[in-house]
Design a protein around this motif. Sequence first.
Motif, PDB file in Angstrom:
ATOM      1  N   THR A   1      12.705  -8.377   3.298  1.00 44.39           N
ATOM      2  CA  THR A   1      14.158  -8.487   3.434  1.00 44.39           C
ATOM      3  C   THR A   1      14.834  -7.925   2.191  1.00 44.39           C
ATOM      4  OG1 THR A   1      13.934 -10.461   4.814  1.00 44.39           O
ATOM      5  CG2 THR A   1      16.069 -10.096   3.758  1.00 44.39           C
ATOM      6  N   GLN A   2      15.896  -7.153   2.396  1.00 37.64           N
ATOM      7  CA  GLN A   2      16.624  -6.595   1.266  1.00 37.64           C
ATOM      8  C   GLN A   2      17.924  -7.370   1.028  1.00 37.64           C
ATOM      9  OE1 GLN A   2      16.573  -3.079   3.662  1.00 37.64           O
ATOM     10  NE2 GLN A   2      14.728  -4.304   3.962  1.00 37.64           N
ATOM     11  N   PHE A   3      18.229  -7.582  -0.237  1.00 37.04           N
ATOM     12  CA  PHE A   3      19.447  -8.258  -0.652  1.00 37.04           C
ATOM     13  C   PHE A   3      20.209  -7.305  -1.565  1.00 37.04           C
ATOM     14  CE2 PHE A   3      16.264 -11.390   0.305  1.00 37.04           C
ATOM     15  CZ  PHE A   3      16.943 -12.341   1.056  1.00 37.04           C
ATOM     16  N   VAL A   4      21.339  -6.800  -1.078  1.00 38.30           N
ATOM     17  CA  VAL A   4      22.168  -5.892  -1.861  1.00 38.30           C
ATOM     18  C   VAL A   4      23.212  -6.740  -2.579  1.00 38.30           C
ATOM     19  CG1 VAL A   4      23.746  -3.933  -1.787  1.00 38.30           C
ATOM     20  CG2 VAL A   4      21.771  -4.005  -0.249  1.00 38.30           C
ATOM     21  N   THR A   5      23.175  -6.715  -3.913  1.00 39.10           N
ATOM     22  CA  THR A   5      24.072  -7.558  -4.702  1.00 39.10           C
ATOM     23  C   THR A   5      25.184  -6.717  -5.304  1.00 39.10           C
ATOM     24  OG1 THR A   5      22.662  -7.314  -6.660  1.00 39.10           O
ATOM     25  CG2 THR A   5      22.236  -9.195  -5.231  1.00 39.10           C
ATOM     26  N   LEU A   6      26.391  -7.303  -5.292  1.00 35.29           N
ATOM     27  CA  LEU A   6      27.586  -6.575  -5.720  1.00 35.29           C
ATOM     28  C   LEU A   6      28.422  -7.415  -6.667  1.00 35.29           C
ATOM     29  CD1 LEU A   6      28.315  -5.591  -2.103  1.00 35.29           C
ATOM     30  CD2 LEU A   6      28.408  -3.824  -3.858  1.00 35.29           C
ATOM     31  N   ALA A   7      28.901  -6.794  -7.715  1.00 34.07           N
ATOM     32  CA  ALA A   7      30.031  -7.308  -8.484  1.00 34.07           C
ATOM     33  C   ALA A   7      31.189  -6.395  -8.100  1.00 34.07           C
ATOM     34  CB  ALA A   7      29.746  -7.263  -9.975  1.00 34.07           C
TER      35      ALA A   7
ATOM     36  N   ASP B   1      13.860  -6.151  11.032  1.00 32.50           N
ATOM     37  CA  ASP B   1      13.697  -6.204  12.484  1.00 32.50           C
ATOM     38  C   ASP B   1      14.985  -6.551  13.218  1.00 32.50           C
ATOM     39  OD1 ASP B   1      13.957  -8.779  11.633  1.00 32.50           O
ATOM     40  OD2 ASP B   1      12.099  -9.521  12.540  1.00 32.50           O
ATOM     41  N   SER B   2      16.126  -6.417  12.559  1.00 32.09           N
ATOM     42  CA  SER B   2      17.395  -6.752  13.197  1.00 32.09           C
ATOM     43  C   SER B   2      18.514  -5.933  12.561  1.00 32.09           C
ATOM     44  CB  SER B   2      17.700  -8.248  13.026  1.00 32.09           C
ATOM     45  OG  SER B   2      19.019  -8.541  13.442  1.00 32.09           O
ATOM     46  N   PRO B   3      19.513  -5.523  13.362  1.00 31.25           N
ATOM     47  CA  PRO B   3      20.642  -4.786  12.787  1.00 31.25           C
ATOM     48  C   PRO B   3      21.681  -5.698  12.136  1.00 31.25           C
ATOM     49  CG  PRO B   3      20.908  -4.966  15.156  1.00 31.25           C
ATOM     50  CD  PRO B   3      19.564  -5.577  14.837  1.00 31.25           C
ATOM     51  N   ASP B   4      21.530  -7.000  12.303  1.00 31.18           N
ATOM     52  CA  ASP B   4      22.521  -7.938  11.775  1.00 31.18           C
ATOM     53  C   ASP B   4      22.488  -7.971  10.249  1.00 31.18           C
ATOM     54  OD1 ASP B   4      23.235  -8.611  14.348  1.00 31.18           O
ATOM     55  OD2 ASP B   4      21.880 -10.346  14.434  1.00 31.18           O
TER      56      ASP B   4
ATOM     57  N   GLN C   1       0.814  -1.213   0.000  1.00 34.98           N
ATOM     58  CA  GLN C   1       0.000   0.000   0.000  1.00 34.98           C
ATOM     59  C   GLN C   1       0.848   1.262   0.000  1.00 34.98           C
ATOM     60  OE1 GLN C   1      -3.296  -0.378  -0.389  1.00 34.98           O
ATOM     61  NE2 GLN C   1      -2.796  -2.579  -0.443  1.00 34.98           N
ATOM     62  N   LEU C   2       2.148   1.085  -0.208  1.00 35.89           N
ATOM     63  CA  LEU C   2       3.125   2.174  -0.243  1.00 35.89           C
ATOM     64  C   LEU C   2       3.267   2.866   1.114  1.00 35.89           C
ATOM     65  CD1 LEU C   2       2.412   3.743  -3.754  1.00 35.89           C
ATOM     66  CD2 LEU C   2       3.950   1.862  -3.130  1.00 35.89           C
ATOM     67  N   LEU C   3       3.051   2.112   2.175  1.00 34.02           N
ATOM     68  CA  LEU C   3       3.336   2.597   3.523  1.00 34.02           C
ATOM     69  C   LEU C   3       4.774   2.243   3.860  1.00 34.02           C
ATOM     70  CD1 LEU C   3       0.067   1.509   5.361  1.00 34.02           C
ATOM     71  CD2 LEU C   3       0.648   3.776   4.449  1.00 34.02           C
ATOM     72  N   LYS C   4       5.526   3.235   4.361  1.00 31.29           N
ATOM     73  CA  LYS C   4       6.954   3.019   4.602  1.00 31.29           C
ATOM     74  C   LYS C   4       7.155   2.080   5.794  1.00 31.29           C
ATOM     75  CE  LYS C   4       9.706   6.482   4.007  1.00 31.29           C
ATOM     76  NZ  LYS C   4      10.516   7.714   4.182  1.00 31.29           N
ATOM     77  N   LEU C   5       7.989   1.048   5.572  1.00 34.06           N
ATOM     78  CA  LEU C   5       8.306   0.094   6.614  1.00 34.06           C
ATOM     79  C   LEU C   5       9.657   0.361   7.269  1.00 34.06           C
ATOM     80  CD1 LEU C   5       7.271  -3.204   4.774  1.00 34.06           C
ATOM     81  CD2 LEU C   5       5.914  -1.871   6.392  1.00 34.06           C
ATOM     82  N   LYS C   6      10.596   0.914   6.497  1.00 35.49           N
ATOM     83  CA  LYS C   6      11.958   1.047   7.020  1.00 35.49           C
ATOM     84  C   LYS C   6      12.763   1.999   6.154  1.00 35.49           C
ATOM     85  CE  LYS C   6      15.120  -0.786   9.907  1.00 35.49           C
ATOM     86  NZ  LYS C   6      14.964  -0.896  11.370  1.00 35.49           N
ATOM     87  N   ASN C   7      13.597   2.808   6.788  1.00 35.12           N
ATOM     88  CA  ASN C   7      14.654   3.545   6.099  1.00 35.12           C
ATOM     89  C   ASN C   7      15.963   2.821   6.339  1.00 35.12           C
ATOM     90  OD1 ASN C   7      13.150   5.700   5.011  1.00 35.12           O
ATOM     91  ND2 ASN C   7      13.172   6.766   6.964  1.00 35.12           N
ATOM     92  N   ARG C   8      16.780   2.730   5.292  1.00 34.54           N
ATOM     93  CA  ARG C   8      18.031   1.985   5.422  1.00 34.54           C
ATOM     94  C   ARG C   8      19.150   2.739   4.734  1.00 34.54           C
ATOM     95  NH1 ARG C   8      17.707  -3.357   7.908  1.00 34.54           N
ATOM     96  NH2 ARG C   8      19.664  -2.557   8.664  1.00 34.54           N
ATOM     97  N   SER C   9      20.364   2.463   5.205  1.00 40.40           N
ATOM     98  CA  SER C   9      21.572   2.945   4.530  1.00 40.40           C
ATOM     99  C   SER C   9      22.490   1.755   4.306  1.00 40.40           C
ATOM    100  CB  SER C   9      22.271   4.007   5.380  1.00 40.40           C
ATOM    101  OG  SER C   9      23.443   4.459   4.724  1.00 40.40           O
ATOM    102  N   TYR C  10      22.963   1.606   3.084  1.00 33.16           N
ATOM    103  CA  TYR C  10      23.885   0.525   2.738  1.00 33.16           C
ATOM    104  C   TYR C  10      25.235   1.149   2.413  1.00 33.16           C
ATOM    105  CZ  TYR C  10      19.197  -1.296   1.651  1.00 33.16           C
ATOM    106  OH  TYR C  10      17.866  -1.618   1.685  1.00 33.16           O
TER     107      TYR C  10
END
Length: 485
Positions: A213-219, A234-237, A184-193
């Motif tokens: 869950t976010q998955f940041v992929t890198l080459a 729900d976790s800083p890990d 519904q486009l309600l914000k769940l979390k702000n993040r910095s990678y």
Amino acid sequence: MPVRFSFLFTSAFLVVASTLHPAPVAAQRVKSAAFNYLPEVSADRYNQRVARKTLPLAAGGFLILAHQAAGQYAVERYDADLKRQWSTPLPLAAGEVVDGFARSKDQATVVVHQNEAGTQRLVAYTLNLATGQKSPARKLIEANSRDRRPGVAFSPDGTRLVAWRYLTQNNQIKSLSASVYDGQLLKLKNRSYDFQDQGDFFSVTVHIGNDGTQFVTLAGDHMKKLAVRRYLNDSPDVKVMSVSVGGTFGGKEVNIFDSRFVLRPDNTLYAAAICNERATGLYHSLKLVKFDFAGEGDLKLATEMLFSPEYLAQTNQATGAKATRLDDIYLTDLLLTDAQQVVVMAEKKFEEGGEGSPGHTRELHVFGYNEFLRPDWHGIVAKDQVAPAAEGYSAIGYQAATFGSDVELVTWEKINGKSDLYLRRISVPTGVVSEPKALGLSVAADQNPAYVKDFTAWLDAKTIIGVSRPSKKSAALMLNKIVLK
């Protein structure tokens, strides 16, 4: 042109491949309807931001995102008999571009990129699937006009999305600032990678699971390593998995040339990379990795597929060419069957004569792996497609889908003088490819838009939706439903 196939199998599959073939294909066009579409012009023809503009619906029928006029899109819902149930206009101001299109069980979401008054924004609209009612625009992320273009990704089921902007220093990415939203486009979390550890030469993108869950992929590691970082709401890990796919081999430095990541609904993530020699640009190998965040929390690296002189000879045999090296081959698909077998596809894609020249797509390079990521077979599907520069690659290439143990491929080609949509089936256990079967649409073959690949979709294993123009005498595109016997 003649169509050739060439396949190599491991010894375990030589006998099986001779006896198991994909089911023969027969097609009947059962219905067509008029379709309003204005060709789109993109600054980046190689990388379409919305490559699939027809989305099947679980309840039957499908959604379409169509560019109908200058500054005017529409989202439309059709039933399985091509009857339009509703059409909702989506007007765009000058400079606005559609960046995303997805659907969940209850709604569709369209993301639009805006760039005005020194500010870039990604805004989103939701549309009720039952009525077509559109919400007001909701801002997802904002950045300075001088910054890199913001990005957006949807979860596999369309119920979550993440939008991000790039924070740079001296033109180098240092971090991403992201926001996670529900359906519904309600914000769940702000993040910095943060990427302070990545140096100055890497590529990055973000994927999001159905659970947010976010998955940041890198080459990264100077384009020698594939890595994934998992971020929970729900976790800083942060869980990190990485594997080196480049390096120095036989005294030659090998880097990642092209990579592709695909997130599955169960939060397993697959990555493929084509690696080449840094000094010469020669293609070196294909690597495939499974990052198992859903199960045991480990990764698996498949045995590499070397692009050897023998592989080049096989390609030339399949295509009838006399190339002295592999060039212009890019990863296009990572497909998974119900039995967890993997198919990696790459396509030869180029512009002969440089920018503004006609686009070409040629042979498909197909690689099959079993559920344990053991490479079982590989082969070449020969084709030769060309489209005017104004169309880019929207008419050529292919669309693919998996059903059971088969991959189905649809292409627009002219074979033995017949311009049509053609269907091929690949048996994933064996790698055997069926002969191309014309779907009976008699697609026009001239310099005007005749087929728009972005609208090709499967409602089920035997029902294909496509948009094409039937003849040179007709100026109108048609929406087609094709049923396979």
